[in-house]
Design a protein around this motif. Structure first.
Motif, PDB file in Angstrom:
ATOM      1  N   VAL A 259       0.876  -1.170   0.000  1.00 57.28           N
ATOM      2  CA  VAL A 259       0.000   0.000   0.000  1.00 57.28           C
ATOM      3  C   VAL A 259       0.917   1.225   0.000  1.00 57.28           C
ATOM      4  O   VAL A 259       1.454   1.613   1.031  1.00 57.28           O
ATOM      5  CB  VAL A 259      -0.937   0.040   1.225  1.00 57.28           C
ATOM      6  CG1 VAL A 259      -1.879   1.242   1.140  1.00 57.28           C
ATOM      7  CG2 VAL A 259      -1.718  -1.261   1.353  1.00 57.28           C
TER       8      VAL A 259
ATOM      9  N   VAL B  65      -0.133   6.424  -2.506  1.00 60.58           N
ATOM     10  CA  VAL B  65      -1.569   6.638  -2.384  1.00 60.58           C
ATOM     11  C   VAL B  65      -1.918   8.092  -2.724  1.00 60.58           C
ATOM     12  O   VAL B  65      -1.083   8.995  -2.609  1.00 60.58           O
ATOM     13  CB  VAL B  65      -2.061   6.304  -0.960  1.00 60.58           C
ATOM     14  CG1 VAL B  65      -1.787   4.848  -0.625  1.00 60.58           C
ATOM     15  CG2 VAL B  65      -1.424   7.231   0.082  1.00 60.58           C
ATOM     16  N   ARG B  66      -3.150   8.309  -3.126  1.00 67.97           N
ATOM     17  CA  ARG B  66      -3.655   9.667  -3.361  1.00 67.97           C
ATOM     18  C   ARG B  66      -4.456  10.174  -2.179  1.00 67.97           C
ATOM     19  O   ARG B  66      -4.612  11.382  -2.001  1.00 67.97           O
ATOM     20  CB  ARG B  66      -4.510   9.692  -4.624  1.00 67.97           C
ATOM     21  CG  ARG B  66      -3.716   9.399  -5.894  1.00 67.97           C
ATOM     22  CD  ARG B  66      -4.566   9.630  -7.126  1.00 67.97           C
ATOM     23  NE  ARG B  66      -3.789   9.436  -8.351  1.00 67.97           N
ATOM     24  CZ  ARG B  66      -4.261   9.644  -9.573  1.00 67.97           C
ATOM     25  NH1 ARG B  66      -5.528  10.056  -9.735  1.00 67.97           N
ATOM     26  NH2 ARG B  66      -3.503   9.431 -10.632  1.00 67.97           N
TER      27      ARG B  66
ATOM     28  N   THR C  68      -4.701   6.261   3.768  1.00 68.22           N
ATOM     29  CA  THR C  68      -5.216   4.897   3.756  1.00 68.22           C
ATOM     30  C   THR C  68      -4.651   4.121   4.938  1.00 68.22           C
ATOM     31  O   THR C  68      -3.432   4.032   5.101  1.00 68.22           O
ATOM     32  CB  THR C  68      -4.824   4.185   2.447  1.00 68.22           C
ATOM     33  OG1 THR C  68      -5.256   4.963   1.325  1.00 68.22           O
ATOM     34  CG2 THR C  68      -5.445   2.793   2.374  1.00 68.22           C
TER      35      THR C  68
END
Length: 277
Positions: free
Chosen positions: A163, A166-167, A170
């Motif tokens: 992960v 990310v934008r 999270t």
């Protein structure tokens, strides 16, 4: 007293002594003058950086991070007994000791002068905006780890689903120590968890200090690591753990499962005990 608990308590005592001496220094020296400049820019952080055999990387990183306004201190712990590391800059403190392996990250963190810690690997450089945003995340909620690289178990409970990049923020089960921001108050929980787990953190067996810290902090606060947007550039890393010892996946899976069992057992114990009067 068990060895790791004693280590955590000893380092905390050392830190309190150092902090006490600093409080009694006259506010006229260069450190205080620099401190006032950092205060104008907002909260400051301590960076923790390990060295093994990538001195050129470390010096490149220091040349960049010492220029960042809100990085007030950088602790470089050199784990390589075959060399002595020094760096002449008022923000940089060097420790030369090969005794603690990968747990050195968290031993060094206990010596930090600032509550906001940014633990980094010696194979990347984050830009200043990313560092500033990590410090701001910590300021808003210091009871969580913030990272650019998270990991979740696979559907078969293997290590692990990536992960990163990310934008949107999270949550993940685990963070990596490539770049992670957390609060110094929770570092002793790592050593307590390590003692309860009975684990040895061995680079040749996949490390795992980041996995243990992830579960230890979540156990202490109830909050999982948060992967946040950020930018960095990679540095060449010919002596990285994966290059030295091959794939870490199998052993990191075993460490993750040990931590899951420990965490679930602690949660059941809390439920069985019920609310405190």
């Amino acid at each position: 007293m068990k060895p790791l608990v004693g280590l955590a308590n000893g380092l905390l005592t050392m830190w309190e002594q150092v902090r006490g001496r600093r409080r009694h220094r006259p506010a006229t020296g260069p450190a205080e003058a620099s401190g006032s400049r950092w205060a104008q820019d907002g909260p400051a952080a301590t960076v923790i950086l390990l060295n093994w055999q990538r001195l050129s990387n470390v010096r490149t990183i220091l040349d960049v991070y010492t220029r960042y306004r809100r990085i007030a201190e950088i602790i470089v712990w050199n784990n390589n007994p075959e060399l002595t590391f020094t760096h002449s800059h008022p923000k940089v403190r060097s420790v030369n000791s090969g005794e603690l392996g990968l747990s050195t990250r968290w031993a060094a963190a206990l010596l930090a002068s600032h509550g906001c810690l940014i633990v980094v690997d010696d194979d990347l450089i984050a830009d200043e905006d990313t560092i500033d945003r990590l410090i701001e995340w910590h300021r808003r909620d210091p009871d969580r780890a913030y990272t650019l690289h998270g990991r979740n178990p696979t559907p078969d409970n293997e290590y692990a689903v990536q992960v990163d990049h990310v934008r949107q923020p999270t949550e993940t089960l685990m963070h990596l120590t490539r770049l992670v921001c957390l609060d110094r108050r929770y570092v002793p929980h790592y050593f307590l968890a390590l003692e309860e787990l009975g684990l040895g953190i061995d680079p040749a067996r996949g490390g795992g200090e980041d996995i243990v810290m992830s579960f230890a902090l979540t156990h202490a606060t109830g909050k999982r690591p948060l992967v946040v947007p950020g930018s960095y550039r990679d540095l060449l890393a010919p002596n990285g753990l994966a290059n030295r010892y091959g794939s870490q996946r199998q052993n990191r899976t075993l460490i993750m499962r040990r931590c899951q069992a420990w965490f679930d057992g602690a949660a059941r114990t809390r439920r069985d005990q019920g609310p405190h009067p």
